[in-house]
Design an enzyme around this catalytic site. Structure first.
Site, short mmCIF file in Angstrom:
data_model
loop_
_atom_site.label_atom_id
_atom_site.label_comp_id
_atom_site.label_asym_id
_atom_site.label_seq_id
_atom_site.Cartn_x
_atom_site.Cartn_y
_atom_site.Cartn_z
CE1 TYR A 113 -46.84 -28.16 -69.42
CE2 TYR A 113 -47.70 -26.02 -69.29
CZ TYR A 113 -47.92 -27.34 -69.50
OH TYR A 113 -48.94 -27.68 -70.38
CD1 TRP A 115 -48.17 -25.76 -74.63
CD2 TRP A 115 -48.54 -26.06 -76.60
NE1 TRP A 115 -49.43 -26.62 -74.71
CE2 TRP A 115 -49.46 -26.90 -76.14
CE3 TRP A 115 -48.46 -26.24 -78.24
CZ2 TRP A 115 -50.59 -27.72 -76.61
CZ3 TRP A 115 -49.37 -27.18 -78.80
CH2 TRP A 115 -50.50 -27.90 -77.97
N1 LIG Z 1 -56.72 -21.38 -80.45
C1 LIG Z 1 -56.11 -22.02 -79.59
N2 LIG Z 1 -56.28 -23.38 -79.41
C2 LIG Z 1 -55.85 -24.00 -78.33
C3 LIG Z 1 -55.13 -23.47 -77.46
C4 LIG Z 1 -54.84 -21.85 -77.45
O1 LIG Z 1 -54.06 -21.29 -76.62
N3 LIG Z 1 -55.33 -21.19 -78.55
N4 LIG Z 1 -54.36 -24.09 -76.26
C5 LIG Z 1 -54.38 -25.55 -76.61
C6 LIG Z 1 -54.08 -26.01 -75.26
S1 LIG Z 1 -52.53 -26.17 -74.76
C7 LIG Z 1 -55.17 -27.05 -74.54
S2 LIG Z 1 -54.67 -27.85 -73.36
C8 LIG Z 1 -56.20 -27.22 -75.03
C9 LIG Z 1 -57.39 -26.87 -73.96
O2 LIG Z 1 -58.48 -27.49 -74.35
P1 LIG Z 1 -59.72 -27.18 -73.46
O3 LIG Z 1 -59.36 -27.24 -72.08
O4 LIG Z 1 -60.83 -28.19 -73.98
O5 LIG Z 1 -60.16 -25.55 -73.99
P2 LIG Z 1 -61.06 -24.31 -73.34
O6 LIG Z 1 -61.01 -23.31 -74.41
O7 LIG Z 1 -60.05 -24.10 -72.00
O8 LIG Z 1 -62.17 -24.81 -72.59
C10 LIG Z 1 -63.13 -25.54 -73.76
C11 LIG Z 1 -64.44 -24.95 -73.15
O9 LIG Z 1 -65.02 -25.46 -71.99
C12 LIG Z 1 -66.21 -24.77 -71.72
N5 LIG Z 1 -66.15 -24.82 -70.27
C13 LIG Z 1 -65.37 -24.27 -69.07
N6 LIG Z 1 -65.78 -24.69 -67.96
C14 LIG Z 1 -66.91 -25.25 -68.29
C15 LIG Z 1 -67.79 -26.09 -67.28
O10 LIG Z 1 -67.79 -25.98 -65.94
N7 LIG Z 1 -68.82 -26.80 -67.86
C16 LIG Z 1 -68.89 -26.93 -69.00
N8 LIG Z 1 -70.00 -27.66 -69.49
N9 LIG Z 1 -68.05 -26.38 -70.03
C17 LIG Z 1 -67.26 -25.71 -69.55
C18 LIG Z 1 -65.81 -23.28 -71.99
O11 LIG Z 1 -66.90 -22.80 -72.68
C19 LIG Z 1 -64.81 -23.39 -72.93
O12 LIG Z 1 -64.88 -22.67 -74.23
O13 LIG Z 1 -56.63 -26.01 -75.98
C20 LIG Z 1 -55.46 -26.13 -77.15
N10 LIG Z 1 -56.10 -25.43 -78.24
N1 LIG Z 2 -56.51 -19.11 -66.54
C1 LIG Z 2 -55.87 -20.16 -67.23
N2 LIG Z 2 -54.65 -20.39 -67.32
C2 LIG Z 2 -54.02 -21.19 -68.24
C3 LIG Z 2 -54.99 -22.14 -69.01
C4 LIG Z 2 -56.43 -21.85 -68.77
O1 LIG Z 2 -57.16 -22.51 -69.46
N3 LIG Z 2 -56.80 -20.88 -67.73
N4 LIG Z 2 -54.47 -23.18 -69.82
C5 LIG Z 2 -53.27 -23.72 -69.37
C6 LIG Z 2 -52.54 -24.35 -70.38
S1 LIG Z 2 -53.80 -25.87 -70.79
C7 LIG Z 2 -51.48 -24.25 -70.80
S2 LIG Z 2 -50.84 -25.48 -71.93
C8 LIG Z 2 -50.54 -23.19 -70.36
C9 LIG Z 2 -49.66 -22.89 -71.66
O2 LIG Z 2 -48.51 -22.17 -71.06
P1 LIG Z 2 -47.23 -21.99 -72.06
O3 LIG Z 2 -46.97 -22.97 -72.85
O4 LIG Z 2 -46.19 -21.53 -71.04
O5 LIG Z 2 -47.57 -20.91 -73.12
P2 LIG Z 2 -46.98 -20.15 -74.40
O6 LIG Z 2 -47.58 -18.73 -74.44
O7 LIG Z 2 -47.28 -21.05 -75.35
O8 LIG Z 2 -45.53 -20.00 -73.89
C10 LIG Z 2 -44.40 -20.53 -74.77
C11 LIG Z 2 -43.28 -19.57 -74.58
O9 LIG Z 2 -42.06 -20.07 -75.25
C12 LIG Z 2 -41.56 -19.01 -76.12
N5 LIG Z 2 -40.85 -19.83 -77.34
C13 LIG Z 2 -41.52 -20.40 -78.10
N6 LIG Z 2 -40.43 -20.83 -79.15
C14 LIG Z 2 -39.31 -21.07 -78.36
C15 LIG Z 2 -38.08 -21.32 -78.80
O10 LIG Z 2 -37.76 -22.04 -79.68
N7 LIG Z 2 -37.03 -21.20 -77.62
C16 LIG Z 2 -37.44 -20.37 -76.62
N8 LIG Z 2 -36.33 -20.25 -75.65
N9 LIG Z 2 -38.67 -19.82 -76.25
C17 LIG Z 2 -39.68 -19.91 -77.20
C18 LIG Z 2 -42.73 -18.25 -76.49
O11 LIG Z 2 -42.25 -17.00 -77.08
C19 LIG Z 2 -43.53 -18.23 -75.31
O12 LIG Z 2 -43.15 -17.02 -74.37
O13 LIG Z 2 -51.16 -22.02 -69.85
C20 LIG Z 2 -52.09 -22.78 -69.12
N10 LIG Z 2 -52.76 -21.61 -68.28
MO LIG Z 3 -52.64 -26.99 -72.57
#
Ligand SMILES: Nc1nc2c(c(=O)[nH]1)N[C@H]1C(S)=C(S)[C@@H](COP(=O)(O)OP(=O)(O)OC[C@H]3O[C@@H](n4cnc5c(=O)[nH]c(N)nc54)[C@H](O)[C@@H]3O)O[C@H]1N2
Ligand SMILES: Nc1nc2c(c(=O)[nH]1)N[C@H]1C(S)=C(S)[C@@H](COP(=O)(O)OP(=O)(O)OC[C@H]3O[C@@H](n4cnc5c(=O)[nH]c(N)nc54)[C@H](O)[C@@H]3O)O[C@H]1N2
Ligand SMILES: [Mo]
Length: 760
Positions: A113, A115
C-alpha cells in the site's frame, strides 16, 4: 527518449511545475502557469533530488546477509552492506524461488500500500503487482487508509465506494444551487493540494469564492478553525473530536420534534425510518451538548437552517478514520435523507470534498490511460490496515464485511511505493510485526523508516529521473513527463528492477511483453487515443504529443453532474445496490452480521480511548500535513522549513500550553499509553481548547524503545480496527498528555543514512 531542454513540465501528486536546471540538477521550480492556486509542496524536490538520505545503491542488512533469511529483531537496528545490482537481484529472486517452491504464493505479502508517484507507467505498486502476478502470485490487500471504513460500509447503506469519489455532485452544481454547505471535518485547503495521479488545476478556493459570491452560506464543524478556508466566510462550530455522531443524532431528533423532515423523501427513497426515529428519541440537543461541547441552541438553529435551505452536507474522509467511523458516516446519510435534498442540484450528501483535489470535479470523458497490474492467481487478502495483526497472528480467524477470513502465514513482505512506518498506527507494534517474516524487500528512493526495517533495499528513481505519461482522472490534460535529471547514484526505475527479477525467474516475456519503457509509453498512450477516437475525439500521435512537451487537452464529462439524480428521478429504474434498493436508515443485513461494535441501527458510541481521559486529557488530531504528501520528501525544503527546533510542529491552544508551563517553540513530549514522541510547539487560537494537532509524515526516528524523537504521531495511535465490520484504521485520533521536555534534545538521526549506507 531524450531529456528536454529546460524548463521541463512535470506532474506530481501535489501539483504541476516547471523545473529549471543549472548544470545537472534542478535549481528552481515554478508552478505551472495555468494553476490558479499552486501549493509550495513542489519545492520539496529541490533538496531531496540529491539529499544524503537518497539510496545510492542496493543494500542488504548485515544480519540477513550473514545469517540468511529468518525472523529477526534486528530489523531497524542493524547495519547495511552495499552490494552490486546483480547480487541484490540474485538474492531477491532466490527468495522468491525458495518460497514459491515451498510454502507457495500465500506466504508472500505484496499489498504494498502507498501513494508512490504520479505517472501512469512507473506506478510502483502496479509494476510490483504485475510482476508478482506472473511470477506466481501474492497475498493482496483491499481498501485503503483514506476511507477504509466508509468504502465497504456506505455501499451497504447508500452507494458504492467508487461513486463517492467519481460520481460526486460537482462543485459547480454546489456553487450554483446550494444555499447552505455544512462541512463536518471542514474543507481544508491544505488537503486539496494533492490528487492521486497528479494535480494540475487547484480550484477549491475559486469554487468556494464563486459559491460565496452566489450567496452560499458555509458552516464548518471541526476542532480546527482553519479547516475552513477564509473565502468561505464560514461559521465555525468547534466540536470535540469523535463526537459528531452525537451531534447528528440530536439534529435528527430536532428535525422530528419540529416536524422539519421531508416525509415524502423518507417514504419514497428510504427504509427503516421508524426504527431510526426510535433510536434518536432521547437524543436531545442537551444530551448531545454534554458530549460534543456544542451549545444546544446552536444545534437547534443548525437543524432548522438545514431543513429550510437547499443544503449540501459533506463529511471529510477523516470522519471515518476513527473508532466506530462507519456509524458516524451513516448518521450523516440519515440526516441528509431527512432533509430530502439528495439527488437535487447543489444538495444532498458528500464525502471527501476538499479531502483531495478530486471529489466534486468532473472526470475525463472516457477514462485514463492505463497500465494493467495483471491477474493475481491468489485470492487471499487482508483489509489493508491489518498488516501487524496479520504478521503477528498467522492462522487466526477474523471478521470482515460479513465474512470470516484467516490471516495467512507470511514469510516474505515486498513493498514498493509505500511507507508503512509512515502510514500504519502503533509503530512499536509494527516493529515487532516486521520482526516476524523471513525476508523484507523494499524499493524506495530514500532511506525511509520502512527501508531501514528491510533486509534487501533496492534504490528507486524519483519521477524526475524518468520518462512517463502524466494524467489524473479529474484533470483535462495529459502531461508528457520528460526525464529532467539523471538517476541518483545507481537508482533504477521499478520497472527495470522488476525486469531484472523477471529475467531471473523466467517470466520476463509475460511481465514486460518484451517492451522497453519507450514502447510501453507509446502503447499506453495509443490505447488511450484509440478509445477517444472511437468516440469522435481525435488526439495527436504519440510522437507529436511527446515531442511537443506541452499539456494535451482532453475532453471532460458532465460538469453539472448530481449524484443520485437518476435514483431520485426514477428509483425503480435506477435502484441503489442495497438490499432494499433504497437508502437504508436501518439494516437487517448489518444487524445479522452480529457485530456488537457495528449494529444494524446507526449509533454514536464514545471511543474506548475516552476511558483514558483522566491521564491523557488532550485529544490529538493526527491529520494530513500541509507541507508535504504524507512522509514523501520530508527533509525537502518546504517541509523542513516548517519544523520547530528540528521536530515536527504540534499545534496547541495557548490555554492548554499555559496550564502546562509550555511556551511557543518549546520542545514537548507527547505521550499515550503506547509510547511518546517529541515535537516543537506552535501556539494557536484556531484550535478548540483541549485539542492539539500533530500532522503525520515526520520520518520515524526511534529511540531504543521505539519512541520517536522526531514527531511521528503513529507511535501514539492505537492499532485497533474502526469496527469488526470494516477493520479500517483509526489513525485520526488519540488521547494524549503533553509535557515540556526537560533533557537535552536528542539529535535527529533519520535525515542521515543508516549505519553502513550512504556515499562516502
Ligand atoms: N497537503 C496534503 N494533502 C493531503 C494529504 C497529505 O499528506 N498532504 N493526504 C491526502 C490523502 S491520502 C487523504 S486520504 C486525504 C485525507 O483527507 P481528510 O481525511 O479529510 O484529511 P485530514 O487532514 O486527515 O482531516 C481533515 C480534518 O478533519 C478534522 N477532524 C478530525 N477529526 C475530527 C472529528 O472527530 N470531528 C470533526 N468534525 N472534524 C475532525 C481535522 O481538524 C482535520 O484537519 O488528504 C489528502 N490530502
Ligand atoms: N495517524 C495517521 N496515520 C495515517 C493517516 C492519518 O490520518 N493519521 N492517513 C493515512 C492515509 S489517508 C494514507 S493514504 C497513508 C499514506 O501512506 P503512504 O502512501 O505509505 O505514504 P507516502 O509517504 O506517500 O509513501 C509513499 C512512499 O513511496 C515512495 N515512492 C514514491 N515514488 C516511488 C517510486 O516511483 N518507486 C518506489 N519504489 N517508491 C516510491 C516514497 O518515497 C514514499 O516512501 O497514511 C495513513 N496514515
Ligand atoms: Mo489517503
Amino acid at each position: 527518449m531524450s531529456t528536454q531542454s529546460s524548463p521541463t513540465l512535470h506532474l506530481s501528486h501535489w501539483g504541476t511545475f516547471e523545473a529549471h536546471k543549472k548544470g545537472d540538477r534542478i535549481a528552481s521550480v515554478t508552478p505551472y502557469a495555468k494553476d490558479p492556486d499552486p501549493h509550495r509542496i513542489i519545492e520539496n524536490v529541490l533538496s531531496m533530488q540529491d539529499h544524503p538520505t537518497r539510496i545510492d545503491a542496493p543494500y542488504v542488512r548485515k544480519g540477513w546477509l550473514e545469517g540468511g533469511a529468518g525472523p529477526s529483531e534486528q530489523r531497524g537496528r542493524d547495519e547495511f552492506v552495499k552490494v552490486s545490482w546483480d547480487q541484490a537481484l540474485d538474492l531477491v529472486a532466490g527468495e522468491l524461488q525458495r518460497l514459491y517452491a515451498g510454502p507457495g504464493p500465500e506466504s508472500i505479502y505484496a499489498g504494498s500500500y502507498g501513494w508512490a508517484s504520479a505517472g501512469r507507467f512507473h506506478h510502483a505498486q502496479s509494476q510490483l503487482k504485475r510482476f508478482l502476478s506472473v511470477a506466481g502470485g501474492y497475498v493482496a490487500s483491499v481498501n485503503n487508509y483514506s476511507f477504509g471504513a466508509s468504502a465497504p460500509f456506505l455501499s451497504r447503506v447508500i452507494a458504492t465506494e467508487a461513486q463517492w469519489e467519481t460520481k460526486a455532485t460537482t462543485w459547480k452544481s454546489i456553487a450554483e444551487n446550494a444555499e447552505l454547505v455544512v462541512a463536518i471535518g471542514g474543507l481544508a485547503r491544505k488537503n486539496s493540494a494533492i490528487a492521486n495521479g497528479g494535480a494540475v488545476h487547484h480550484d477549491l478556493v475559486s469554487w468556494l469564492q464563486t459559491a460565496r459570491d452566489n450567496g452560499v452560506e458555509f458552516v464548518g464543524i471541526s476542532p480546527l478553525r482553519d479547516d475552513m478556508p477564509a473565502q468561505t466566510d464560514a461559521r465555525w462550530i468547534p466540536i470535540r473530536p469523535a463526537s459528531d455522531g452525537a451531534l447528528l443524532q440530536a439534529i435528527a431528533r430536532e428535525l422530528i420534534e419540529k416536524d422539519l423532515y421531508d416525509k415524502e423523501f423518507i417514504a419514497n427513497y428510504t427504509v427503516g425510518f421508524d426504527l431510526f426515529a426510535e433510536s434518536v428519541a432521547d437524543k436531545t440537543p442537551e444530551w448531545a451538548a454534554q458530549i460534543c461541547d456544542v451549545d444546544p441552541q446552536t444545534i437547534r438553529d443548525l437543524a432548522e437552517a438545514m431543513a429550510t435551505k437547499r443544503t449540501f452536507l459533506t463529511m471529510s474522509w477523516s470522519m471515518q478514520r476513527q473508532q466506530y467511523g462507519e456509524h458516524t458516516m451513516w448518521l450523516g446519510v440519515c440526516v441528509a435523507a431527512m432533509l430530502g435534498h439528495i439527488g437535487l442540484p447543489g444538495g444532498g450528501f458528500g464525502h471527501g470534498y476538499a479531502s483531495t483535489n478530486r471529489v466534486g470535479h468532473s472526470e475525463m470523458a472516457f477514462g485514463l490511460p492505463t497500465f494493467s497490474k495483471g491477474h493475481n492467481p491468489v485470492r487471499t487478502y487482508i483489509p489493508v490496515s491489518r498488516i501487524s495483526d496479520m504478521l503477528l497472528n498467522p492462522g487466526e480467524q477474523y471478521s470482515y464485511d460479513g465474512k470470516t477470513l484467516t490471516y495467512p502465514d507470511i514469510k516474505l513482505v515486498y513493498w514498493a511505493g509505500g511507507n508503512p512506518f509512515h502510514h500504519h498506527t502503533d509503530l512499536k507494534r509494527l516493529r515487532e510485526a516486521f520482526g516476524r517474516p523471513d525476508t523484507i524487500v523494499v524499493h524506495d528512493s530514500a532511506w525511509t523508516s520502512t527501508a531501514r526495517h528491510a533486509d534487501i533495499v533496492l534504490p528507486a528513481t524519483l519521477s524526475i529521473e524518468r520518462d512517463d505519461l502524466g494524467a489524473a482522472i479529474t484533470e483535462d490534460v495529459l502531461i508528457p513527463m520528460h526525464k529532467i535529471v539523471e538517476p541518483y547514484g545507481e537508482a533504477r526505475d521499478d520497472f527495470a528492477i522488476l525486469r531484472g527479477l523477471a529475467q531471473r525467474l523466467g517470466c520476463d516475456e509475460a511481465f514486460s511483453d518484451g517492451l522497453d519503457t519507450d514502447a510501453w509509453l507509446e502503447r499506453i498512450y495509443t490505447k488511450f487515443t484509440d478509445k477517444y477516437a472511437a468516440r469522435g475525439h481525435t488526439l495527436p500521435s504519440w510522437q507529436q504529443f511527446w515531442s511537443s512537451g506541452e499539456p494535451l487537452p482532453v475532453p471532460k464529462a458532465d460538469p453539472d453532474r448530481v449524484m443520485h439524480s437518476e435514483f431520485r428521478d426514477d428509483p425503480q429504474a435506477n435502484p441503489l445496490r442495497t438490499p432494499s434498493k433504497k437508502i437504508q436508515l436501518q439494516s437487517d443485513e448489518i444487524e445479522d452480521f452480529g457485530y456488537d461494535d457495528c449494529p444494524g441501527t446507526p449509533m454514536w458510541r464514545a471511543p474506548d480511548d475516552w476511558d483514558n481521559r483522566n491521564d491523557f486529557p488532550i485529544a490529538l488530531i493526527a491529520n494530513q500535513p500541509k507541507t508535504r504528501l504524507h512522509s514523501q520528501l520530508d527533509p525537502g525544503d518546504y517541509s523542513a522549513e516548517s519544523k520547530v527546533g528540528g521536530r515536527e510542529p504540534v499545534r496547541m491552544h495557548p490555554g492548554d500550553a499555559a496550564e502546562r508551563g509550555i511556551s511557543e517553540s518549546d520542545l514537548v513530549q507527547i505521550s499515550s499509553p503506547r509510547g511518546w514522541c517529541l515535537a516543537g510547539v506552535v501556539l494557536s487560537e484556531d484550535l478548540k481548547p483541549g485539542v492539539a494537532q500533530l500532522s503525520t509524515g515526520a520520518w520515524y526516528d526511534p529511540d531504543e524503545d521505539g519512541n520517536c524523537i522526531h514527531g511521528n504521531p503513529n507511535v501514539l495511535v492505537r492499532d485497533i480496527p474502526v469496527s469488526s465490520f470494516s477493520r479500517g484504521n483509526v489513525g485520526q485520533h488519540v488521547q494524549v498528555q503533553i509535557a515540556a521536555y526537560a533533557g537535552p534534545p536528542p539529535p535527529i538521526t533519520v535525515w542521515s543514512p543508516p549505519p553502513g549506507a550512504g556515499r562516502r
